[in-house]
Design a protein around this motif. Structure first.
Motif, PDB file in Angstrom:
ATOM      1  N   ARG A 132       0.695  -1.070  -0.061  1.00  0.00           N
ATOM      2  CA  ARG A 132       0.020   0.091  -0.191  1.00  0.00           C
ATOM      3  C   ARG A 132       0.864   1.334  -0.065  1.00  0.00           C
ATOM      4  NH1 ARG A 132      -4.643  -0.356   4.534  1.00  0.00           N
ATOM      5  NH2 ARG A 132      -2.764  -0.543   5.754  1.00  0.00           N
ATOM      6  N   LYS A 133       1.967   0.931  -0.532  1.00  0.00           N
ATOM      7  CA  LYS A 133       2.832   2.287  -0.931  1.00  0.00           C
ATOM      8  C   LYS A 133       3.020   2.392  -2.398  1.00  0.00           C
ATOM      9  CE  LYS A 133       4.123   3.081   3.672  1.00  0.00           C
ATOM     10  NZ  LYS A 133       3.442   1.928   4.435  1.00  0.00           N
ATOM     11  N   LEU A 134       3.721   3.690  -2.898  1.00  0.00           N
ATOM     12  CA  LEU A 134       3.915   3.722  -4.218  1.00  0.00           C
ATOM     13  C   LEU A 134       5.577   3.790  -4.312  1.00  0.00           C
ATOM     14  CD1 LEU A 134       1.533   6.793  -4.579  1.00  0.00           C
ATOM     15  CD2 LEU A 134       1.449   4.551  -5.923  1.00  0.00           C
ATOM     16  N   PRO A 135       6.083   3.249  -5.431  1.00  0.00           N
ATOM     17  CA  PRO A 135       7.581   3.162  -5.539  1.00  0.00           C
ATOM     18  C   PRO A 135       8.103   4.764  -5.748  1.00  0.00           C
ATOM     19  CG  PRO A 135       6.468   2.823  -7.781  1.00  0.00           C
ATOM     20  CD  PRO A 135       5.338   2.998  -6.691  1.00  0.00           C
ATOM     21  N   VAL A 136       9.354   4.839  -5.739  1.00  0.00           N
ATOM     22  CA  VAL A 136      10.041   5.894  -6.126  1.00  0.00           C
ATOM     23  C   VAL A 136      10.405   6.289  -7.575  1.00  0.00           C
ATOM     24  CG1 VAL A 136      12.013   7.757  -5.654  1.00  0.00           C
ATOM     25  CG2 VAL A 136      10.833   6.285  -3.608  1.00  0.00           C
ATOM     26  N   LEU A 137       9.735   7.330  -8.207  1.00  0.00           N
ATOM     27  CA  LEU A 137      10.100   7.369  -9.639  1.00  0.00           C
ATOM     28  C   LEU A 137      10.237   8.748  -9.938  1.00  0.00           C
ATOM     29  CD1 LEU A 137       6.921   5.439 -10.833  1.00  0.00           C
ATOM     30  CD2 LEU A 137       9.099   4.459 -10.894  1.00  0.00           C
ATOM     31  N   GLN A 138      11.515   8.899 -10.562  1.00  0.00           N
ATOM     32  CA  GLN A 138      12.037  10.374 -10.998  1.00  0.00           C
ATOM     33  C   GLN A 138      12.216  11.398  -9.631  1.00  0.00           C
ATOM     34  OE1 GLN A 138      12.873   9.503 -14.125  1.00  0.00           O
ATOM     35  NE2 GLN A 138      11.749   8.046 -14.230  1.00  0.00           N
ATOM     36  N   ASP A 139      12.135  12.590  -9.815  1.00  0.00           N
ATOM     37  CA  ASP A 139      12.182  13.378  -8.779  1.00  0.00           C
ATOM     38  C   ASP A 139      11.303  13.474  -7.891  1.00  0.00           C
ATOM     39  OD1 ASP A 139      14.764  14.693  -9.496  1.00  0.00           O
ATOM     40  OD2 ASP A 139      13.729  16.442 -10.424  1.00  0.00           O
ATOM     41  N   ASP A 140      11.246  12.509  -7.059  1.00  0.00           N
ATOM     42  CA  ASP A 140      10.482  12.492  -5.934  1.00  0.00           C
ATOM     43  C   ASP A 140      11.308  13.162  -4.562  1.00  0.00           C
ATOM     44  OD1 ASP A 140       8.004  11.262  -7.050  1.00  0.00           O
ATOM     45  OD2 ASP A 140       8.757   9.287  -6.567  1.00  0.00           O
ATOM     46  N   GLN A 239      13.262  14.079 -15.173  1.00  0.00           N
ATOM     47  CA  GLN A 239      13.646  12.654 -15.417  1.00  0.00           C
ATOM     48  C   GLN A 239      14.943  12.274 -14.781  1.00  0.00           C
ATOM     49  OE1 GLN A 239      11.724  10.795 -17.850  1.00  0.00           O
ATOM     50  NE2 GLN A 239      12.879   8.949 -17.995  1.00  0.00           N
ATOM     51  N   HIS A 240      15.163  11.264 -14.430  1.00  0.00           N
ATOM     52  CA  HIS A 240      16.562  10.589 -13.929  1.00  0.00           C
ATOM     53  C   HIS A 240      17.160   9.973 -15.220  1.00  0.00           C
ATOM     54  CE1 HIS A 240      15.807  11.149  -9.241  1.00  0.00           C
ATOM     55  NE2 HIS A 240      15.439  12.068 -10.008  1.00  0.00           N
ATOM     56  N   GLY A 241      18.392   9.321 -14.651  1.00  0.00           N
ATOM     57  CA  GLY A 241      19.191   8.382 -15.912  1.00  0.00           C
ATOM     58  C   GLY A 241      18.834   7.219 -15.431  1.00  0.00           C
ATOM     59  N   ASP A 242      17.527   6.681 -15.872  1.00  0.00           N
ATOM     60  CA  ASP A 242      17.008   5.425 -15.369  1.00  0.00           C
ATOM     61  C   ASP A 242      16.453   4.657 -16.360  1.00  0.00           C
ATOM     62  OD1 ASP A 242      14.791   6.896 -15.892  1.00  0.00           O
ATOM     63  OD2 ASP A 242      13.753   5.658 -13.999  1.00  0.00           O
ATOM     64  N   MET A 243      16.691   4.995 -17.869  1.00  0.00           N
ATOM     65  CA  MET A 243      16.013   4.510 -18.798  1.00  0.00           C
ATOM     66  C   MET A 243      15.887   2.773 -18.922  1.00  0.00           C
ATOM     67  SD  MET A 243      13.778   5.735 -20.926  1.00  0.00           S
ATOM     68  CE  MET A 243      14.045   7.193 -20.906  1.00  0.00           C
ATOM     69  N   LEU A 244      14.714   2.414 -18.830  1.00  0.00           N
ATOM     70  CA  LEU A 244      14.358   0.942 -18.790  1.00  0.00           C
ATOM     71  C   LEU A 244      14.998   0.250 -17.542  1.00  0.00           C
ATOM     72  CD1 LEU A 244      15.266  -0.079 -22.369  1.00  0.00           C
ATOM     73  CD2 LEU A 244      13.104   0.421 -21.481  1.00  0.00           C
ATOM     74  N   GLY A 245      15.058   1.271 -16.600  1.00  0.00           N
ATOM     75  CA  GLY A 245      15.413   0.682 -15.034  1.00  0.00           C
ATOM     76  C   GLY A 245      14.137   0.226 -14.436  1.00  0.00           C
ATOM     77  N   SER A 274      22.659   7.369 -13.129  1.00  0.00           N
ATOM     78  CA  SER A 274      22.383   5.935 -13.290  1.00  0.00           C
ATOM     79  C   SER A 274      22.930   5.110 -12.075  1.00  0.00           C
ATOM     80  CB  SER A 274      22.810   5.443 -14.508  1.00  0.00           C
ATOM     81  OG  SER A 274      22.429   6.262 -15.588  1.00  0.00           O
ATOM     82  N   TRP A 275      23.842   5.467 -11.320  1.00  0.00           N
ATOM     83  CA  TRP A 275      24.733   4.383 -10.417  1.00  0.00           C
ATOM     84  C   TRP A 275      23.656   4.130  -9.383  1.00  0.00           C
ATOM     85  CZ3 TRP A 275      28.090   2.052 -12.281  1.00  0.00           C
ATOM     86  CH2 TRP A 275      29.243   2.486 -13.052  1.00  0.00           C
ATOM     87  N   ASN A 294      19.773  24.969 -12.080  1.00  0.00           N
ATOM     88  CA  ASN A 294      18.797  26.125 -12.161  1.00  0.00           C
ATOM     89  C   ASN A 294      19.445  27.405 -11.719  1.00  0.00           C
ATOM     90  OD1 ASN A 294      16.582  27.679 -11.646  1.00  0.00           O
ATOM     91  ND2 ASN A 294      15.325  25.787 -11.102  1.00  0.00           N
ATOM     92  N   SER A 295      19.123  28.456 -12.485  1.00  0.00           N
ATOM     93  CA  SER A 295      19.933  29.755 -12.127  1.00  0.00           C
ATOM     94  C   SER A 295      19.106  30.314 -10.880  1.00  0.00           C
ATOM     95  CB  SER A 295      19.884  30.843 -13.121  1.00  0.00           C
ATOM     96  OG  SER A 295      18.334  30.959 -13.461  1.00  0.00           O
ATOM     97  N   GLY A 296      18.047  29.812 -10.311  1.00  0.00           N
ATOM     98  CA  GLY A 296      17.246  30.577  -9.042  1.00  0.00           C
ATOM     99  C   GLY A 296      18.232  30.059  -8.071  1.00  0.00           C
ATOM    100  N   GLY A 297      19.007  29.189  -7.925  1.00  0.00           N
ATOM    101  CA  GLY A 297      19.804  28.939  -6.673  1.00  0.00           C
ATOM    102  C   GLY A 297      19.021  27.811  -5.949  1.00  0.00           C
ATOM    103  N   SER A 298      18.099  27.255  -6.311  1.00  0.00           N
ATOM    104  CA  SER A 298      17.367  26.252  -5.439  1.00  0.00           C
ATOM    105  C   SER A 298      18.289  24.807  -5.491  1.00  0.00           C
ATOM    106  CB  SER A 298      15.984  25.826  -5.802  1.00  0.00           C
ATOM    107  OG  SER A 298      16.092  25.143  -7.330  1.00  0.00           O
ATOM    108  N   GLY A 299      19.087  24.698  -6.398  1.00  0.00           N
ATOM    109  CA  GLY A 299      19.788  23.515  -6.263  1.00  0.00           C
ATOM    110  C   GLY A 299      19.377  22.648  -7.507  1.00  0.00           C
ATOM    111  N   PHE A 300      18.064  22.877  -7.902  1.00  0.00           N
ATOM    112  CA  PHE A 300      17.490  22.109  -8.957  1.00  0.00           C
ATOM    113  C   PHE A 300      18.143  22.060 -10.175  1.00  0.00           C
ATOM    114  CE2 PHE A 300      14.706  21.581 -12.666  1.00  0.00           C
ATOM    115  CZ  PHE A 300      14.283  20.376 -12.643  1.00  0.00           C
ATOM    116  N   GLY A 301      18.336  20.941 -10.989  1.00  0.00           N
ATOM    117  CA  GLY A 301      18.723  20.867 -12.334  1.00  0.00           C
ATOM    118  C   GLY A 301      18.427  19.738 -12.993  1.00  0.00           C
ATOM    119  N   LYS A 302      18.799  19.634 -14.364  1.00  0.00           N
ATOM    120  CA  LYS A 302      18.057  18.837 -15.302  1.00  0.00           C
ATOM    121  C   LYS A 302      19.168  18.103 -16.243  1.00  0.00           C
ATOM    122  CE  LYS A 302      16.280  22.303 -18.355  1.00  0.00           C
ATOM    123  NZ  LYS A 302      15.162  22.997 -18.815  1.00  0.00           N
TER     124      LYS A 302
END
Length: 547
Positions: A132-140, A239-245, A274-275, A294-302
């Motif tokens: 009754r939980k959900l998996p972790v997928l991408q930017d959770d 999206q993470h580096g997880d293609m076909l993961g 991917s590691w 991200n130039s906003g300084g939040s640390g986010f990136g892609k």
């Protein structure tokens, strides 16, 4: 008493000023939750302050903008286009606020709200794990390094809105304070009165989003896997580096986990690649490339460069599931890549990674598995969990020159299978075996022979040459072959080597083909019978009789 009339006027002035700003900046529709939240806020102000002259104009702008997001950012299968549990649940919150205020204020919403909003809850049913939980997928991002996502709170909202017992099955607490003000006593009573009902769906998929789910039941000890085979075409920022993961669950544990991230942590880039995924790599070249912060300084990136996936096959049967896909992540190196996943519903998986090396240069091929494992030998790693259950990962190409490399980070870890080769076709096959406490055998009385030896009681009926490996129980076999002899007087030849599932029953041999395309088969029967030639596809069966 401390709140004066002047304070109230200032509140109203602040609201009208905010709405004007939101309306001006929100005219240009942008992909993503920032514009969505702006339109939700504009709707909330306009719906709550109908006295404002501009409220009708604001309502129309907000509803038009939110309709665009529902039509363009909620996929046909009901999942949010950025492919993360976190942002999917966040959008449910967005639309929940609008939905409830519209009902309270008798404000008409387009039909797309009715259709798409309900589908967002159904999509979570498809992804739900047996615990009754959900998996972790991408930017959770709700709980750093967590291996699961909470499900109860969002499904409590679904239960209240739709009185669906399947949603209630996942509720173990009340409504979050975040939503309490949106609900009245009658609605809260609905949550208490809706009878939980276990979902009856088996293996299925969110095809538009690119998540393919394999499951064999809803008991906490059942097995579950989700394969990631999608890429947002408009905003793959999360999206993470997880293609076909893959992410896998069994016996109360994440046996092949993924991990939640935080944007403001310095190792965010590491966790997003991917590691920390269950993927296949070449020469340690990761699937996420060209980082943009991200130039906003939040640390986010892609990642600006991510592989493009292609789903080749996906089908589900009562006894086993089959998925095959490819991606172009190593095309620039002259290497083609495909992954096959077979789920035998007795309770284990076979994962086969195919590499086509057109350059014939030597490369290092790697399978990455998440978890803190111990090496048993060069083909086997083992892990035990706190509840006593276990998982083994067995490399089925026993004769292959291979080794294990283990990594450890933030109390998490991985095990990497390593094989070097200059051959043009390389296949790495892993058998993933979950085991409950004190269990030592494969589920369903299956056996595996890494030397390809078929047991005597089956060899008398089925002779398939000398495969690299074979799996079997009393009446079934799984192996890779291009030739099958049956009962001493029949031969089935395949145009290419393929994974086949053989079932013996009532004097017949049913051959099911697990492949990524069509295969030509030639059947030479007993003397005097005209040979047969035909083309079969993945999942097709062909039956040999004993006469």
């Amino acid at each position: 008493p401390e709140y004066s009339s002047a304070d109230q006027v200032e509140t109203m002035r602040t609201m009208v000023h905010t709405a004007v700003q939101l309306a001006e900046r929100g005219k240009k529709v942008r992909h993503g939750n920032h514009h969505t939240r702006g339109m939700v806020a504009l709707f909330e102000i306009a719906a709550s302050y109908r006295e404002y002259i501009q409220s009708d104009e604001w309502l129309k702008l907000a509803i038009d903008g939110l309709t665009w997001h529902l039509e363009n950012e909620i996929n046909a299968d009901g999942f949010q286009f950025e492919r993360t549990i976190h942002y999917h649940k966040s959008d449910i919150e967005n639309y929940m606020r609008v939905w409830q205020l519209a009902r309270r204020g008798n404000i008409e919403l387009p039909d797309v709200f009715t259709v798409q909003f309900r589908k967002m809850f159904d999509a979570l049913l498809i992804l739900a794990q047996p615990d009754r939980k959900l998996p972790v997928l991408q930017d959770d991002t709700d709980a750093l390094h967590s291996e699961v996502n909470a499900m109860s709170g969002v499904m409590a909202l679904g239960t209240i809105l739709y009185q669906d017992g399947r949603y209630a099955h996942f509720v173990d607490a009340g409504v979050s304070p975040l939503f309490y003000w949106l609900l009245n006593e009658a609605e809260l009573n609905t949550l208490r009165s809706t009878t939980p009902t276990e979902p009856n769906m088996g293996s299925t998929a969110l095809e538009s989003t690119g998540y393919y789910v394999m499951r064999n039941g809803w008991d906490i000890n059942n097995e579950y896997m989700v394969i990631s085979a999608g890429l947002s075409d408009s905003k793959p920022d999360h999206q993470h580096g997880d293609m076909l993961g893959v992410v896998a669950y069994a016996d109360g544990n994440e046996i092949l986990p993924n991990y939640q991230v935080k944007y403001n942590k310095p190792d965010y880039i590491f966790w997003k690649n991917s590691w920390t995924k269950n993927v296949a790599l070449v020469d340690s070249v990761l699937l996420g490339r060209e980082w943009k912060g991200n130039s906003g300084g939040s640390g986010f990136g892609k990642w600006l460069d991510l592989p493009q996936p292609t789903v080749l096959e996906n089908w589900n049967h009562s006894d086993l599931d089959y998925f095959a896909g490819s991606h172009d992540g190593y095309d620039h190196m002259g290497i083609g890549y495909e992954r096959e996943v077979v789920f035998v519903k007795a309770g284990f998986w076979i994962v086969r990674d195919h590499f086509t090396n057109e350059s014939r240069r030597k490369h290092t091929y790697q399978q990455v598995w998440q978890g803190l494992y111990e090496t048993i030998d060069n083909t086997l790693i083992h892990r035990e969990f706190n509840n006593g259950s276990q998982v083994d990962i067995l490399n089925l190409e026993a004769q292959m020159d291979q080794s294990w490399v283990h990594g450890r980070f933030a109390e998490r870890g991985n095990a990497v299978r390593v094989h070097e080769s200059d051959e043009d076709d390389i296949v790495l096959t892993a058998l993933i075996i979950p085991k409950s406490k004190n269990e030592s055998r494969l589920p369903g009385n299956w056996e595996v022979h890494k030397d390809g030896k078929v047991p005597d009681h089956l060899w008398e009926l089925v002779n398939s040459g000398s495969p690299d490996w074979v799996m079997y129980n009393s009446d079934q076999l799984l192996l890779v072959t291009s030739r099958i002899e049956f009962n001493g007087n029949q031969v089935l030849e395949l145009s290419e080597k393929a994974l086949v599932h053989l079932v013996l029953a009532q004097g017949q041999l049913q051959v099911r083909f697990l492949s990524t395309g069509t295969i030509t088969i030639k059947h030479q029967g007993p003397a005097g019978r005209t040979p047969l030639s035909k083309t079969v596809g993945s999942g097709d069966t062909y039956t040999l009789t004993s006469d």
